[in-house]
Design a protein around this motif. Structure first.
Motif, short mmCIF file in Angstrom:
data_model
loop_
_atom_site.label_atom_id
_atom_site.label_comp_id
_atom_site.label_asym_id
_atom_site.label_seq_id
_atom_site.Cartn_x
_atom_site.Cartn_y
_atom_site.Cartn_z
N GLU A 1 11.51 26.49 -18.15
CA GLU A 1 10.96 27.67 -17.15
C GLU A 1 12.03 28.40 -16.32
O GLU A 1 13.11 27.95 -16.10
CB GLU A 1 9.90 27.18 -16.13
N TYR A 2 11.75 29.64 -16.00
CA TYR A 2 13.03 30.39 -15.45
C TYR A 2 14.25 30.22 -15.89
O TYR A 2 15.09 29.99 -15.15
CB TYR A 2 12.81 30.37 -14.00
N MET B 1 15.82 42.41 -19.18
CA MET B 1 16.23 41.08 -19.01
C MET B 1 15.03 40.52 -18.32
O MET B 1 15.51 39.39 -17.64
CB MET B 1 17.47 41.21 -18.12
N SER B 2 14.10 40.85 -17.93
CA SER B 2 13.07 40.21 -17.01
C SER B 2 12.41 38.88 -17.65
O SER B 2 11.79 38.29 -17.04
CB SER B 2 12.09 41.31 -16.48
N ASN C 1 7.08 37.49 6.12
CA ASN C 1 7.29 38.14 4.65
C ASN C 1 8.64 38.25 4.79
O ASN C 1 9.35 39.27 5.07
CB ASN C 1 6.52 39.43 4.61
N ARG C 2 9.34 37.15 4.13
CA ARG C 2 10.76 37.33 3.95
C ARG C 2 11.34 38.40 3.13
O ARG C 2 12.47 38.98 3.18
CB ARG C 2 11.24 35.91 3.42
N LEU C 3 10.51 38.62 2.07
CA LEU C 3 11.12 39.74 0.78
C LEU C 3 11.17 40.88 1.31
O LEU C 3 11.61 41.76 0.74
CB LEU C 3 10.09 39.38 -0.33
N HIS D 1 15.66 33.63 -5.54
CA HIS D 1 14.93 34.46 -6.70
C HIS D 1 13.48 34.20 -6.75
O HIS D 1 13.06 33.36 -5.98
CB HIS D 1 15.55 34.17 -7.96
N PRO D 2 12.54 34.79 -7.52
CA PRO D 2 11.41 34.63 -7.43
C PRO D 2 10.85 33.11 -7.35
O PRO D 2 11.40 32.47 -8.24
CB PRO D 2 10.50 35.52 -8.71
#
Length: 310
Positions: A69-70, A1-2, A250-252, A155-156
């Motif tokens: 997109e996305y 599902m990516s 770096n939040r992630l 999300h990304p």
């Protein structure tokens, strides 16, 4: 599902409601369009691959309103707004942070953890979607008593705006909900005999790992209390104290969204202490501040304070 061209939720044309691929007819009879670009969708409900909506073949691409997109994450955000309704119970994670400080002559870096709020379940009422808060668009805003509560989906390529780390209204709470984990959960839906609707609602209500505190109204008070306790117990004083939230580099990879307080030790410049060089084993006495130079090695790199003269 990516694959972002595979989407779990479609927009049903007849009533403009978002629907799960499990709740519609198979194929082009699903009556749905892509919530991102408006292209007609077909429901693919096969026996091998995970069920999903897909854009129709190239012959209908002339109906596309915008480049798509996305679609996966956009459909998640739009469906999440719909399933929340006007009132929902959410489990929230515990909120904790660290005070960074330095102790001893050699200023060893240490941390003291403090808690802002325990893990808890809240009820958000008067929910509105796609509203503005602090002059930025947010996914969900509701109320808990007299306090506003904001939910921002990430999300990304979509991160929390800086304004939400520093809200001009301190009677509020702000939570980030990271949607990344849903991709794997949706892939297991058929095996676990679950619908995407069920997975999404349970995720929003019960998952605490993907929820991150961005702003809490009691943060400043709890941090100030922790600093005072540290001062009283460790004979240290504050050199720098940033009482406001700041976005990490770096939040992630960070669960903390605040700049640590830096606390300096109280040094008595006239006090005589005992030092030892761990390289040449020589011991000597010197002032606590600046007296750590080894008389044999002529270096302070290997000296350690081993005893104080009270």
């Amino acid at each position: 599902m990516s694959d972002f061209n595979k989407i779990p939720f479609g927009l049903r044309e007849k009533d403009q409601q978002f629907v799960d691929v499990y709740s519609v007819k198979n194929g082009k009879q699903c009556g749905c369009i892509c919530p991102s670009c408006g292209t007609p969708l077909e429901a693919r409900q096969g026996d091998i691959n995970v069920w999903h909506f897909a854009h129709s073949n190239k012959k209908v691409y002339d109906k596309t309103k915008n480049e798509c997109e996305y679609s996966f994450y956009l459909s998640l955000r739009l469906m999440a707004r719909q399933v929340l309704g006007t009132k929902i119970k959410l489990k929230l994670p515990a909120y904790k942070d660290n005070i960074e400080y330095f102790s001893g002559v050699f200023r060893y870096r240490q941390y003291k953890e403090f808690f802002v709020a325990p893990e808890q379940e809240i009820t958000i009422e008067n929910i509105a979607v796609e509203s503005n808060f602090c002059d930025v668009p947010v996914d969900v805003i509701g109320s808990i008593g007299q306090f506003n509560f904001v939910i921002y989906f990430t999300h990304p390529d979509r991160i929390v705006p800086n304004e939400l780390f520093h809200p001009n209204n301190d009677h509020c709470g702000v939570i980030e909900v990271r949607l990344d984990a849903l991709s794997q959960q949706f892939m297991n839906a058929k095996v676990e005999n679950k619908t995407y609707d069920d997975i999404l609602l349970n995720f929003l209500s019960d998952d605490t790992v993907s929820k991150i505190w961005i702003y809490h109204p009691r943060y400043a008070i709890k941090k100030e209390q922790a600093i005072k306790e540290l001062e009283q117990s460790s004979n240290i004083k504050i050199q720098t104290d940033d009482m406001h939230h700041t976005e990490p580099t770096n939040r992630l990879q960070s669960n903390y969204y605040t700049k640590p307080s830096v606390i300096e030790p109280i040094v008595n410049h006239s006090r005589i202490v005992q030092f030892k060089c761990i390289l040449c084993k020589v011991e000597w006495q010197g002032h606590e501040a600046g007296g750590n130079l080894c008389p044999k090695c002529n270096s302070h790199l290997y000296s350690r304070m081993i005893e104080t003269d009270t």
